[in-house]
Design an enzyme around this catalytic site. Sequence first.
Site, PDB file in Angstrom:
ATOM      1  N   LYS A 116       0.887  -1.051  -0.009  1.00  0.00           N
ATOM      2  CA  LYS A 116       0.115   0.092  -0.001  1.00  0.00           C
ATOM      3  C   LYS A 116       0.689   1.216   0.043  1.00  0.00           C
ATOM      4  O   LYS A 116       0.598   2.275  -0.720  1.00  0.00           O
ATOM      5  CB  LYS A 116      -1.008  -0.029   1.292  1.00  0.00           C
ATOM      6  CG  LYS A 116      -2.023  -1.103   0.974  1.00  0.00           C
ATOM      7  CD  LYS A 116      -3.299  -0.846   1.982  1.00  0.00           C
ATOM      8  CE  LYS A 116      -4.295  -1.883   1.457  1.00  0.00           C
ATOM      9  NZ  LYS A 116      -5.440  -1.876   2.234  1.00  0.00           N
ATOM     10  N   LYS A 197      -4.469 -10.033  -6.711  1.00  0.00           N
ATOM     11  CA  LYS A 197      -5.682 -10.597  -5.823  1.00  0.00           C
ATOM     12  C   LYS A 197      -6.959  -9.662  -6.217  1.00  0.00           C
ATOM     13  O   LYS A 197      -6.605  -8.530  -6.218  1.00  0.00           O
ATOM     14  CB  LYS A 197      -5.155 -10.271  -4.484  1.00  0.00           C
ATOM     15  CG  LYS A 197      -5.985 -10.592  -3.269  1.00  0.00           C
ATOM     16  CD  LYS A 197      -5.538 -10.305  -1.947  1.00  0.00           C
ATOM     17  CE  LYS A 197      -6.108  -8.737  -2.010  1.00  0.00           C
ATOM     18  NZ  LYS A 197      -6.045  -8.172  -0.646  1.00  0.00           N
ATOM     19  N   LYS A 200     -10.861  -4.434  -4.131  1.00  0.00           N
ATOM     20  CA  LYS A 200     -11.485  -3.143  -4.310  1.00  0.00           C
ATOM     21  C   LYS A 200     -10.597  -2.209  -4.899  1.00  0.00           C
ATOM     22  O   LYS A 200     -10.966  -1.225  -5.676  1.00  0.00           O
ATOM     23  CB  LYS A 200     -12.044  -2.545  -2.910  1.00  0.00           C
ATOM     24  CG  LYS A 200     -13.318  -3.372  -2.339  1.00  0.00           C
ATOM     25  CD  LYS A 200     -13.726  -3.105  -0.825  1.00  0.00           C
ATOM     26  CE  LYS A 200     -13.807  -4.286  -0.130  1.00  0.00           C
ATOM     27  NZ  LYS A 200     -13.981  -4.163   1.330  1.00  0.00           N
TER      28      LYS A 200
HETATM   29  P1  AMP Z   1     -11.167  -6.287   3.321  1.00  0.00           P
HETATM   30  O1  AMP Z   1     -12.237  -5.951   2.212  1.00  0.00           O
HETATM   31  O2  AMP Z   1      -9.811  -6.053   2.825  1.00  0.00           O
HETATM   32  O3  AMP Z   1     -11.364  -5.737   4.489  1.00  0.00           O
HETATM   33  O4  AMP Z   1     -11.192  -8.033   3.193  1.00  0.00           O
HETATM   34  C1  AMP Z   1     -12.119  -8.607   4.164  1.00  0.00           C
HETATM   35  C2  AMP Z   1     -11.816  -9.895   4.100  1.00  0.00           C
HETATM   36  O5  AMP Z   1     -11.904 -10.525   2.644  1.00  0.00           O
HETATM   37  C3  AMP Z   1     -10.706 -10.506   4.526  1.00  0.00           C
HETATM   38  O6  AMP Z   1     -10.691 -11.602   5.499  1.00  0.00           O
HETATM   39  C4  AMP Z   1      -9.700 -10.665   3.281  1.00  0.00           C
HETATM   40  O7  AMP Z   1      -8.552 -11.329   3.624  1.00  0.00           O
HETATM   41  C5  AMP Z   1     -10.551 -11.219   2.478  1.00  0.00           C
HETATM   42  N1  AMP Z   1     -10.322 -11.095   0.846  1.00  0.00           N
HETATM   43  C6  AMP Z   1     -10.196  -9.794   0.512  1.00  0.00           C
HETATM   44  N2  AMP Z   1      -9.758  -9.918  -0.740  1.00  0.00           N
HETATM   45  C7  AMP Z   1      -9.791 -11.316  -0.910  1.00  0.00           C
HETATM   46  C8  AMP Z   1      -9.613 -12.304  -2.345  1.00  0.00           C
HETATM   47  N3  AMP Z   1      -9.318 -11.691  -3.404  1.00  0.00           N
HETATM   48  N4  AMP Z   1      -9.647 -13.584  -1.871  1.00  0.00           N
HETATM   49  C9  AMP Z   1      -9.866 -14.057  -0.803  1.00  0.00           C
HETATM   50  N5  AMP Z   1     -10.103 -13.248   0.242  1.00  0.00           N
HETATM   51  C10 AMP Z   1     -10.136 -12.041   0.209  1.00  0.00           C
END
Ligand code: AMP
Length: 329
Positions: A116, A197, A200
């Site tokens: 980041k 990956k 968002k």
């Molecule tokens: P975040 O939106 O970054 O707060 O992520 C929320 C949850 O979704 C966390 O447990 C992340 O590890 C999981 N996550 C986010 N992106 C992915 C992805 N591309 N594949 C699998 N898990 C994800």
Amino acid sequence: MNQTPVIFSGIKATGKMHIGNYLGAVKNWVTLQNSGDYQTIYSIVDLHSLTIDIGKEELLANTGDMTIDLLATGIDPKKSILFIQSQVKEHAELAWVFNCILPVSELEKMTQFKDKAKRHKDNVNMGLFDYPALMAADILLYHATAVPIGDDQDQHVELTRKVARKFNNRWGEYFQEPQTILTKIPRLMALNDPAKKMSKDLGPKSYIALSDTPDEIRDKIAKAVTDTGGGKNAVGGKNLIDLFEAFVDDDNIAAKFKGDYKNGQLQYSTFKPMLANVIISALKPIQEKRKELAKNSDYVASVLKEGAEKARTMAEKTMREVREKIGLL
Ligand code: AMP
Ligand code: TRP
């Protein structure tokens, strides 16, 4: 003493929930909740969202949307505690204590921070650097022993274990070390760039949001990058096969496409429209529930109020004990 093991996880309010969040984490939150074996606690971590440059209106809207998304996917306030992180001030308080035992050298190793910081050179703030201290506080405030997440967050949970050990070494045995729980799809790749990956951060072309329309879903799947001929995009095909397996009810069809893919014989012109349909029908009940919830803002507000009250009671107890252990009056 409370014998039921506690599960904690969080999600940032930085945009819509996408199928990476869902398959990597949130679907598992619902399964763990429904198993009846745990006290499940889930939080929309708006303090973490502040580490990126987000406006007031956007943050408020995202927090509301994420609450609805979580309820629509099956988080049930009768079974789980669902709350907004900033409504329980003990998170910030415990994070400060952890700041004072976390070596800078450990934080410097965090891949998420390094990524980041590279991508947002103009906004490398202390919160971004210190993000894992707050995450450790989220988890340990509730004495969670397991944390269902995608694999990108595993390093942070590992650091949480270190924080627990450091705390215990300095002030006496108190926190348990939490374990990570991963799903079958711990890292869903971006549709438009399968080397990365799904996120968002990469913009809407990389992901399918739970709220995407059937046309948007068909379009994104049709344009998804694949390459059976090897090379860095080879993972794109595998990613779509994983998606099909995750969303389809019929294991036989999934096995057939998987076999074709392995033999290099997958016909994307047949497979992709079927995949789009499978995703559209899997998301339909979630979208219907979403619509209903969006009309019922009083109910959603009451869920969050109750969730915060329950979380606060637990967090206050931990902070009282922590203060006592470390010598804060
Ligand atoms: P975040 O939106 O970054 O707060 O992520 C929320 C949850 O979704 C966390 O447990 C992340 O590890 C999981 N996550 C986010 N992106 C992915 C992805 N591309 N594949 C699998 N898990 C994800
Ligand atoms: N850092 C997580 C993410 O980006 C969100 C999060 C914050 C979290 N606090 C947590 C996840 C505690 C699990 C436990 O996805």
